[in-house]
Design an enzyme around this catalytic site. Structure first.
Site, PDB file in Angstrom:
ATOM      1  CB  SER A 174      -0.973  -0.054   1.171  1.00  0.00           C
ATOM      2  OG  SER A 174      -1.981   0.920   1.035  1.00  0.00           O
ATOM      3  CG  ASP A 270      -6.190  -1.440  -4.303  1.00  0.00           C
ATOM      4  OD1 ASP A 270      -6.737  -0.804  -3.375  1.00  0.00           O
ATOM      5  OD2 ASP A 270      -5.044  -1.904  -4.226  1.00  0.00           O
ATOM      6  CG  HIS A 337      -5.268  -2.458  -0.229  1.00  0.00           C
ATOM      7  ND1 HIS A 337      -4.857  -1.701  -1.298  1.00  0.00           N
ATOM      8  CD2 HIS A 337      -4.676  -1.909   0.863  1.00  0.00           C
ATOM      9  CE1 HIS A 337      -4.064  -0.721  -0.872  1.00  0.00           C
ATOM     10  NE2 HIS A 337      -3.926  -0.838   0.434  1.00  0.00           N
TER      11      HIS A 337
END
Length: 397
Positions: A174, A270, A337
């Protein structure tokens, strides 16, 4: 926008429950006390930190650096909100954290990197390690020093043997995945010329796209991050020489200039980008997307149509950003994610598959140049191997 806060706590609990199965191990924290004198500190002024699990056997001279995610803070208020949490203070960080997935020390769970020196760099600056403002406001006492933290931790790791690395992989999830893109060339420059060095971005390819109302929400947000943290001077000059600095947090505007081999691992749907970029809370005041954002199976046909449009924009952006043969791609059609740190998505009997390979196999093959891997999945819901995120009702977007 704290993208992995709840994820990390779930991950630790998951590992605690299943430790007897040896799916993960726990690794102690290391505080870089020497960084304080250099001003390389977290938002609250505490020292930066990382967790190191030493390599063994044939992996003793190999290094995997995994950068923690956790969103960004874009102004005084949001940075103050992080200041006394683990995302702004090493005083609030767990003394031990779970290592699994790409950080696992078991060959059966992490076939190519299990015996490397594996490092989890903690994230406490809120700028993907790009900020550097010398002055500290005497009222807020906020320190914007992400770039200094990066330099201090790398310097510390070099003294612990990374300066003799034979193989090295800079990775992250991330906001950490964005860090691995933005710092990829700097990482390469730190290591011996003879070393094999590559970078992996997991869920870090954030795109500049309008939300469902047509507003440029994420563009404004990233611009505020760069302004607040004084990041402009630390972003790739190949980008800032052409565009406003805020645009240069988006990988699409700088990834083409990266010479070091890069692997991009991302879900085309995502879940963080859907929840925070495509449909941020401000764009959905009546919460018409509430159930859909929690669980993709609850989305209406019209919502799925909009998400298919997002996928199309994501893929076009990815393609337009460069098509180098040295760039690996694993773009699946999952609603997820961060897929490298959780064992079930990295390498397990039921892990997501693309091109007949798990993520671990694809990344390992690319790193060691056994074969290239550039695969883009068919549209949702075509891939039955996906482990889609399902969020709790109280989970904020």
């Amino acid at each position: 926008m704290e993208d992995t806060a709840s994820f990390s706590w779930f991950h630790t609990i998951f590992c605690a429950l299943f430790l007897l199965r040896v799916d993960c191990s726990f690794v102690n924290i290391t505080y870089v006390q020497s960084a304080v004198a250099k001003g390389a500190v977290c938002l609250d002024g505490s020292p930066p930190a990382y967790h190191l699990s030493r390599g063994f056997g044939s992996g003793i001279h190999n290094w995997l650096i995994q950068i923690e995610g956790g969103g960004w803070c874009n102004n005084i208020s949001t940075c103050l909100a992080r200041k006394n949490t683990r995302l702004g203070s090493s005083n609030q960080m767990a003394k031990q954290i779970a290592f699994s997935g790409i950080l696992s020390n078991r060959q059966s769970f992490n076939p190519d990197f299990y015996n490397w020196n594996r490092v989890k760099v903690r994230y406490c600056d809120g700028s993907s390690f790009t900020g550097d403002v010398a002055r500290v406001n005497p009222v807020t006492k906020l320190h914007y020093r992400g770039e200094r933290i990066w330099a201090a931790i790398m310097e510390d790791l070099l003294t612990k043997g990374m300066d003799r690395a034979e193989n090295a992989l800079l990775s992250g999830c991330s906001a950490g995945g964005l860090t691995s893109i933005l710092h990829c060339e700097k990482f390469r420059d730190l290591l011996p010329v003879s070393a094999r060095v590559k970078c992996l971005s997991d869920a870090g390819f954030f795109i500049n796209v309008k939300d469902i109302t047509g507003s440029e929400h994420i563009k404004g947000f990233f611009n505020d991050v760069v302004t607040t943290h004084g990041s402009a001077k630390n972003l790739p000059s190949s980008c800032t020489s052409r565009l406003s600095p805020g645009m240069c947090l988006f990988p699409q505007y700088s990834v083409r200039q990266i010479q070091t081999p890069l692997f991009i691992l991302n879900a085309a749907y995502d879940s963080w980008q859907i929840r925070n970029i495509l449909v941020p809370g401000v764009a959905d005041p009546h919460e018409l997307w509430h159930d859909c954002k929690l669980d993709i199976k609850q989305c209406s046909s019209s919502q799925i149509h909009i998400m298919q449009g997002f996928r199309g924009q994501f893929l076009r952006t990815l393609t337009e950003s460069g098509n180098s043969s040295s760039t690996g791609l694993f773009i699946n059609s999952c609603y997820s994610h961060c897929q490298s740190e959780m064992q079930e998505t990295w390498f397990r009997y039921d892990s997501p598959i693309l091109g007949n390979k798990t993520i671990a196999e694809a990344v390992g093959d690319c790193f060691y140049s056994r074969s290239s891997f550039r695969e883009i999945d068919c549209p949702y819901p075509c891939n039955p191997s996906c482990l889609n995120n399902i969020f709790e009702i109280h989970s904020g977007a």
